[in-house]
Structure formats: C-alpha cells, structure tokens
Design an enzyme around this catalytic site. Structure first.
Site, PDB file in Angstrom:
ATOM      1  CG  HIS A 242      -1.410   0.980   1.263  1.00 19.46           C
ATOM      2  ND1 HIS A 242      -1.231   2.483   2.358  1.00 19.46           N
ATOM      3  CD2 HIS A 242      -3.540   1.136   1.632  1.00 19.46           C
ATOM      4  CE1 HIS A 242      -2.646   3.257   1.845  1.00 19.46           C
ATOM      5  NE2 HIS A 242      -3.255   2.272   1.269  1.00 19.46           N
TER       6      HIS A 242
ATOM      7  CG  ASN B 174      -0.276   5.004   4.289  1.00 19.83           C
ATOM      8  OD1 ASN B 174       0.187   5.825   3.052  1.00 19.83           O
ATOM      9  ND2 ASN B 174      -1.167   5.797   4.658  1.00 19.83           N
ATOM     10  CE  LYS B 175       1.256  -1.118   5.274  1.00 21.03           C
ATOM     11  NZ  LYS B 175      -0.331  -0.117   5.253  1.00 21.03           N
ATOM     12  CG  ASN B 176       9.173   0.153   5.612  1.00 27.12           C
ATOM     13  OD1 ASN B 176       8.201   1.159   5.754  1.00 27.12           O
ATOM     14  ND2 ASN B 176       9.235  -0.930   6.435  1.00 27.12           N
TER      15      ASN B 176
ATOM     16  CG  ASN C  51       5.166   1.120   7.033  1.00 24.18           C
ATOM     17  OD1 ASN C  51       4.131   1.688   7.648  1.00 24.18           O
ATOM     18  ND2 ASN C  51       5.775   1.613   6.089  1.00 24.18           N
TER      19      ASN C  51
END
Ligand code: PLP
Length: 378
Positions: free
Chosen positions: A180, A182-184, A286
């Site tokens: 997604h 927002n992830k790393n 994260n």
C-alpha cells in the site's frame, strides 16, 4: 502557516514512471512478465522461498487462511491491537477470531497469552509485526510447532525488518506483505504471500484467480471457489523498482526515526516506541507512533490532532482495538478485556514519517507536538 506535512506517502522516481508508461504500451495490462519478475525478485529477498503477489495484503491474508484450510469451526488467535483487516479476513473465511492482548511498548502480540488461548479448535495464529522490535520469532514458531498451528505473519508494516540477520519472509510458515502507498515500498495497491513450497504456490495461484487450474490436456477446471486477486503488471513494475530501493528507503526512515528519538528524549511527555538498539539491529520503521499523555491533558486526542492539523501536521491513528469494533464485539469483545490494546487505541497518534521528509521536518513536528501538549496541560 508553513507547508503541510502529510503523515505517510511513497517516493516514486522518474524511471519508475517511465517504466509504467512502457508497460501500458506493452499490451500486458493484466498479470504478465512484470508479475513474474517481481515474484522472482521477492523470492530472492525471501531466501528463495516461493512468493506470489496479490492485489493487497488483505487478499494475501484471506488466501493464506484458505490455503491453510481454515474455515467454519476453526479458531484463529490474533492480537486485539492490529489493523481491521486481520479480524475481517478471519471472520470472512468463517473462522472465529480469538483475541489476546499486546505488549504496551512493542505493540506486538503477547505470546504468553496466546498459549493460554489455545483450544482444540485453534488452527492458526496471526501475529502483526509492529515497526521496531519484531514478534519473538523463535518463541512464536516453537509455540506453533508444539501445538501444530499454522502461523500467518502479518508483515505489512515490516518489509525489510530482519530477525537474527534474516529478512522477515525468509523463514517461518506463511508470511504476508503489503505494498500500500503508506508502506515501506509500494506497488500503489498490492501485497504478497510467502509460502513453503511450489505445491502451496500453485494453490495460491488458483485461489487468487477464480480457482482455475489448467489440466494436462489444456482444458481448465475449478474445484473450489477462488477469488480475483491477481496483481496487474503496472503495479508489479512499480513494486519491482521500489524493492530495489528498499535499503535506501529504510536508511532514510531510520535517520528520521533516530531524530524523533533524539528530540523526544528532551520532552518525555509521550510514551515512545521501542528504542532502536543501535547499529544493525534489523528494525525497520514504517510508522512512528507515540502514546499521548491524555490523563494529564485537558484536550481529547481529536482536539490535539485538530490542533496539529491546523499547524500543517497530518497525523493518523494506528490502530483501534479490534475486539471493541462492532464486528469484534460479535465475538465477545468488551471494554476492559485487553488493557494494553485499549490504552493504545485511546492514546496513540501516528506522526509523519516518509522518505520525502527531512530532519528539519521532524524537528518541526516535535516542536508543534510539544507546544500543543504544553498548551493542553491541566
Ligand atoms: C498491520 C496491517 N496489516 C495489513 C494491512 C492490509 O494491507 P493492504 O492495504 O495491502 O490490504 C494493513 C494496511 O494498512 C496494516 O496496517
């Protein structure tokens, strides 16, 4: 007002954007060569274990549960402190979620409570790893082996974390990742499931694409109801480019988190995540979530978040307590059941952390947080 600071977001370079245009011109708009390339790259990242990509980590968790044969009559133990998707997918396959509490600082599932929650109907444990310290993998897998349980690691937040030098995903049982934004790393939407062998991988391929298997004579069959979770090539192209940059992204995040710890050291009002152990501790970051000292303040979390937003600082909440949402209560969840999960749900705030930030941005966030808290003291 100084420029707005979002709390998460990906870094996409021009080469990746040009790569997407090439995929769009290539004619492969569904799953094609880039899906295979991304899976090969992810498999190398996971020490050669088979990996299959899907449209989200949510899809990966659902497919992992189906792969493990978990459905009606089965119980799955998970932490009351995680993202809704874990509860949703257990319930969606018809199994019963059984919650336990988490540690207040690491936010990871409390393994001592897992042991006590096991019944003859228990089939699996789904631990969510939080940024910083991982769930104790040795204790987790020893416990699972002792009780013959499957483990589905929710590693959405820890792509790139390492346990005793090995990447999350490089060992264990079933492991799920999220890509997604927002992830790393991101593939816009997307996720992956790491499995044990090619037989399981073939089963995942059917589960993610209509349940279809191709027979030796070229005809197709469906023996169970599969879903439609195959990742398009455009997303795989982005994910492939992002994974190559993961070490760089993690190093940037680490520098920002080191700065958060340094700044918060002089203003101990908030409870912080687990301190980095320094050097090569295998932690990835994260999110940077703190607990607000609400019992000493006149303002609610909503008011504090609004005050921060008015100063250009976006924040998030990770996460609500799963046993207290309406669906969780249907499985017996009630207030006072899990002290740590509930306290985190009440007090947590996710502060901005993404690779486009600078250490000066962290300083600004910390200054605004400190001022806002100071202004709200009783
Ligand atoms: C801990 C955790 N697990 C799983 C997920 C699901 O990821 P996805 O959005 O890829 O389905 C999320 C999403 O934010 C998450 O935070």
């Amino acid at each position: 007002m100084s420029s707005p600071l979002k709390f998460a977001g990906p870094e996409l370079d021009d080469a990746t954007i040009a790569g997407v245009a090439e995929v769009l011109r290539s004619g492969h708009l569904a799953s094609g060569p880039w899906v295979r390339a991304f899976e090969t790259q992810l498999s190398a990242f996971c020490a050669g274990r088979p990996v299959r990509v899907l449209t989200s980590a949510t899809a990966a968790i659902e497919v992992a549960l189906q792969l493990a044969g978990i459905g009606p009559g089965a119980e799955v133990i998970t932490s009351a402190q995680s993202f809704f998707t874990v509860l949703n997918m257990i319930a969606k396959v018809g199994a019963k979620p059984v919650f336990v509490d988490c540690d207040l600082v690491t936010r990871n599932i409390d393994l001592t409570q897992v042991e006590a929650a096991i019944t003859p109907a228990t089939r699996a444990i789904i631990p969510t790893h939080f940024p910083g310290t991982l769930v104790d993998m040795d204790a987790l897998h020893a416990l699972a082996r002792r009780h013959k349980l499957r483990v589905i690691e929710d590693a959405a937040l820890v792509v790139g974390s390492r346990w005793k030098g090995r990447n999350v995903g490089a060992f264990g049982d079933l492991v799920t990742f999220s890509f997604h934004p927002n992830k790393n790393i991101t593939s816009i939407e997307g996720g992956a499931l790491v499995v044990n062998d090619e037989v399981e991988a073939a089963h995942v391929e059917a589960l993610r694409f209509h349940g279809i298997v191709t027979l030796p004579d070229g005809t197709r069959d469906v023996a169970f109801p599969g879903g439609k979770f195959n990742l398009p090539d455009v997303n795989a192209r982005i994910g492939h480019a992002q994974l190559a940059r993961l070490p760089e992204f993690l190093a940037k995040r680490r520098r920002l988190v080191d700065r958060y710890f340094a700044r918060f050291a002089t203003d101990p009002a908030c409870m912080l995540p687990p301190q980095p152990r320094g050097g090569d501790d295998g932690y990835s970051w994260n999110m940077f979530c703190v607990l607000l000292p609400l019992d000493r303040l006149r303002s609610s979390r909503r008011e504090l978040r609004d005050a921060l937003a008015a100063r250009g600082i976006a924040t998030g909440v990770s996460y609500e307590a799963l046993h207290l949402c309406t669906l969780g209560r249907r499985y017996g969840g009630h207030e006072g059941q899990f002290r740590n999960a509930e306290r985190i749900a009440r007090e947590t705030v996710t502060l901005p952390l993404h690779t486009a930030m600078t250490e000066a941005d962290v300083d600004r966030v910390c200054a605004v947080v400190a001022e806002t808290i100071a202004g709200a003291r009783r």
